[in-house]
Structure formats: C-alpha cells, structure tokens
Scaffold this motif. Structure first.
Motif, PDB file in Angstrom:
ATOM      1  N   THR A  91      18.854 -14.617   4.336  1.00 35.66           N
ATOM      2  CA  THR A  91      19.176 -15.685   4.737  1.00 35.66           C
ATOM      3  C   THR A  91      19.489 -16.305   6.404  1.00 35.66           C
ATOM      4  OG1 THR A  91      20.396 -16.603   2.709  1.00 35.66           O
ATOM      5  CG2 THR A  91      20.634 -17.657   3.962  1.00 35.66           C
ATOM      6  N   ALA A 112      20.201 -17.869   9.384  1.00 37.46           N
ATOM      7  CA  ALA A 112      20.637 -18.937  10.037  1.00 37.46           C
ATOM      8  C   ALA A 112      20.784 -20.238  11.055  1.00 37.46           C
ATOM      9  CB  ALA A 112      22.072 -18.258  10.294  1.00 37.46           C
ATOM     10  N   GLN A 137      16.168 -25.648   5.035  1.00 33.84           N
ATOM     11  CA  GLN A 137      17.100 -25.869   4.462  1.00 33.84           C
ATOM     12  C   GLN A 137      16.208 -25.695   3.181  1.00 33.84           C
ATOM     13  OE1 GLN A 137      19.712 -29.583   4.110  1.00 33.84           O
ATOM     14  NE2 GLN A 137      21.062 -28.240   3.547  1.00 33.84           N
ATOM     15  N   GLN A 156      20.103 -21.422   6.471  1.00 39.70           N
ATOM     16  CA  GLN A 156      21.543 -22.275   6.160  1.00 39.70           C
ATOM     17  C   GLN A 156      21.965 -23.023   7.005  1.00 39.70           C
ATOM     18  OE1 GLN A 156      24.571 -22.566   4.091  1.00 39.70           O
ATOM     19  NE2 GLN A 156      25.096 -23.436   6.440  1.00 39.70           N
ATOM     20  N   ASP A 172      23.129 -25.766  10.210  1.00 48.08           N
ATOM     21  CA  ASP A 172      25.105 -25.676  10.914  1.00 48.08           C
ATOM     22  C   ASP A 172      23.621 -27.249  11.459  1.00 48.08           C
ATOM     23  OD1 ASP A 172      27.041 -24.564   9.101  1.00 48.08           O
ATOM     24  OD2 ASP A 172      25.956 -22.876  10.684  1.00 48.08           O
ATOM     25  N   GLY A 174      24.164 -28.357   1.256  1.00 46.86           N
ATOM     26  CA  GLY A 174      24.970 -27.684   1.367  1.00 46.86           C
ATOM     27  C   GLY A 174      25.189 -27.087   3.335  1.00 46.86           C
ATOM     28  N   ALA A 175      24.653 -27.754   4.071  1.00 50.94           N
ATOM     29  CA  ALA A 175      24.409 -27.843   5.226  1.00 50.94           C
ATOM     30  C   ALA A 175      25.711 -28.542   5.822  1.00 50.94           C
ATOM     31  CB  ALA A 175      23.458 -29.168   6.114  1.00 50.94           C
ATOM     32  N   THR A 176      26.514 -27.930   6.956  1.00 53.02           N
ATOM     33  CA  THR A 176      27.403 -28.295   7.663  1.00 53.02           C
ATOM     34  C   THR A 176      27.227 -29.229   8.632  1.00 53.02           C
ATOM     35  OG1 THR A 176      27.540 -26.304   9.578  1.00 53.02           O
ATOM     36  CG2 THR A 176      28.285 -26.153   7.154  1.00 53.02           C
TER      37      THR A 176
END
Length: 138
Positions: A21, A23, A47, A52, A54, A92-94
């Motif tokens: 995955t 980042a 995404q 993942q 952020d 699900g993103a921060t």
C-alpha cells in the motif's frame, strides 16, 4: 497441517498486500480554488488506486477543513474542493490542518470538520521521511 500452511500463506499474502500500500501525503496551502480542487481530485484518484492518503491543509487551504467550508463549485462535476476533501475522508483519508493554522487564523478546533485533526510537527515530519511515502505539495 494443510490448514496451517494455508493460513501461513494467506497471512503472508495479506502482509505483502499491506506492505505494498502506497502511503501518500498531500500538502495543500495554495489559495487558488482550482489548485485546491485539483489536489483533492488527485488525492481521491490516488485513493481509488489503493493509496493511503494523508492530507495536510495549511495557510489559505486550511479553510477547507472548516465546518462552514463552502467555495465555488468546479466544472465539470460541479463540486467544491471542500466537498472533494469530504469524499476523500469518507473513503479513509486522514486530514489535518498544520500546527500554525488555528493559532494564526483565530479559528478553534471546534470549528473544524469532524475527523480533521491538528497536525503534530514531529509526527508529520517523521511520516514525510518514510522511505516509501510520496509527498506532493500544492
């Protein structure tokens, strides 16, 4: 024994998938509605491709994190950058505002959208230094 080997193999595949995955940190500070929009479009697309994501919002782009965030809708889908941020977070993103945003704008943490945090510089710097992480700035 066969069940044990199957479990071990599946565990290894799961670990490999998790390790693969990508980042990604997307840093947005530009005031331009179009630049903010494109950053959010790309974050959503990354995404969709398994990353993942952020998102760090600072300066003028920090306004995207506010509950009252509005903005001008962009063509062709007639969505605002704030709506695109919401979509990324729902998947699900921060999202966080930079540590300087609240103290320098007069906004409070209570005015941020649910799920948006205030970035901690040490943790953000550590994440940005991860070897496999890609960092994009808009």
């Amino acid at each position: 024994m066969k069940k044990l080997l199957t479990a071990i193999a599946l565990s290894g595949l799961t670990t490999m998938a998790m390790a693969e995955t990508q980042a990604v940190t997307v840093i947005v500070s530009d005031a331009s509605n179009m630049t903010q929009g494109m950053a959010m479009v790309l974050a959503n697309q990354m995404q969709a491709q398994g990353a993942q994501v952020d998102i760090l919002l600072c300066d003028q782009a920090g306004a995207l994190a506010l509950k009252e965030a509005g903005g001008e809708a962009l063509k062709p889908n007639d969505v605002t950058p704030a709506q695109l941020l919401n979509a990324a977070m729902q998947k699900g993103a921060t999202a966080s505002v930079c540590a300087l945003y609240l103290p320098n704008t007069g906004y409070t943490q209570a005015q941020l959208k649910e799920g948006v945090s205030v970035a901690k510089p040490d943790a953000m710097a550590s994440a940005m230094l991860e070897k496999q992480r890609k960092v994009f700035s808009f």
